[in-house]
Scaffold this active site. Sequence first.
Site, PDB file in Angstrom:
ATOM      1  N   LYS A   1      -0.217  15.832 -10.364  1.00 15.68           N
ATOM      2  CA  LYS A   1       0.473  15.429 -11.587  1.00 15.68           C
ATOM      3  C   LYS A   1       1.457  16.502 -12.042  1.00 15.68           C
ATOM      4  CE  LYS A   1      -1.412  11.475 -11.657  1.00 15.68           C
ATOM      5  NZ  LYS A   1      -0.615  10.285 -11.314  1.00 15.68           N
TER       6      LYS A   1
ATOM      7  N   TYR B   1      -5.904  15.685  -7.910  1.00 11.44           N
ATOM      8  CA  TYR B   1      -5.176  14.826  -8.847  1.00 11.44           C
ATOM      9  C   TYR B   1      -4.372  15.649  -9.850  1.00 11.44           C
ATOM     10  CZ  TYR B   1      -4.676  11.472 -12.761  1.00 11.44           C
ATOM     11  OH  TYR B   1      -4.202  10.678 -13.781  1.00 11.44           O
TER      12      TYR B   1
ATOM     13  N   ASP C   1       0.877  -1.165   0.000  1.00  9.74           N
ATOM     14  CA  ASP C   1       0.000   0.000   0.000  1.00  9.74           C
ATOM     15  C   ASP C   1       0.913   1.213   0.000  1.00  9.74           C
ATOM     16  OD1 ASP C   1      -1.677   2.129   0.516  1.00  9.74           O
ATOM     17  OD2 ASP C   1      -2.783   1.137   2.134  1.00  9.74           O
TER      18      ASP C   1
END
Length: 288
Positions: free
Chosen positions: A183, A179, A90
């Site tokens: 990035k 997100y 994980d």
Amino acid sequence: MTRRHESPTEHAVPGRFAGQTVIVTGSTRGIGAGVAERFAAEGANVVVSGRTESAGEAVADRISEANRVTDEERADDAPPTGDATFVRADMRDPDDVAALVEAAAERYGSVDVLVNNAGVQTETTAAEATLDDWSFVLETDFRAYWLAAQAALEHMDRGAIVNVSSNHAYATMPAHFPYNAVKAGINGMTRSLAVDFGPQVRVNTVVPGWVEVERTRDELPEGRLEAVESIHPTGRIGTVADVAGAVSFLASEDAAFVTGSALLVDGGRGAVMQDDTLPDYRARERSE
């Protein structure tokens, strides 16, 4: 339409990574699984990783079985293909990240390439996102990249790290926060790691655009896929094989003078300013 490459191993370079060890995070499906298959076909011993043991074992078994058949049919002087094993990790757990790298080094004796690919996202705007959303995405998609790189560096005499980002780093859509911010951060991290880890280790980013994986097919119902493909100068969206080939190149000696760079693998979408000025690339292909 440019040729659609379906198999990640179709254009593998035999022996390119013979005897090397490659860790691919988030490789129980999709892009990560394809990258793992590509490296094994090019001779690497690959460590598949992710949270779902059954899916990860299936990828490792598929790679091992494919290479077992290849080994039986291969000429005596042909380069060997690689082995594959699964290590559950994980990437939100720093102890799991460290244990993943240690397991790879213990099993195969070295770490030569790290591909940071594990990623999650939430469908939240910057106004809606919570601290839990922020932690969930940043710990998996960003912090884990740094921790894995740190851990891998301890086992690398010479090597390469390839971080998988997204074209959301450059242009984005609503309800993709944090997100999209992460990035962009990955591309910055790559530059930082490149200047700090060199000359021992090269670090680069692959920046995929639309890629046909299970999630993409769910997001593009019937008719929508054709519309999206028509606004790509290549006349199609990407495949896992397209991304795997780019990752392999950046990790290889063919890219020995490339570090701190971001390779955009998006079928030309990054070159487009305004969609309504474009021809229908799919229609153009059919007419020629």
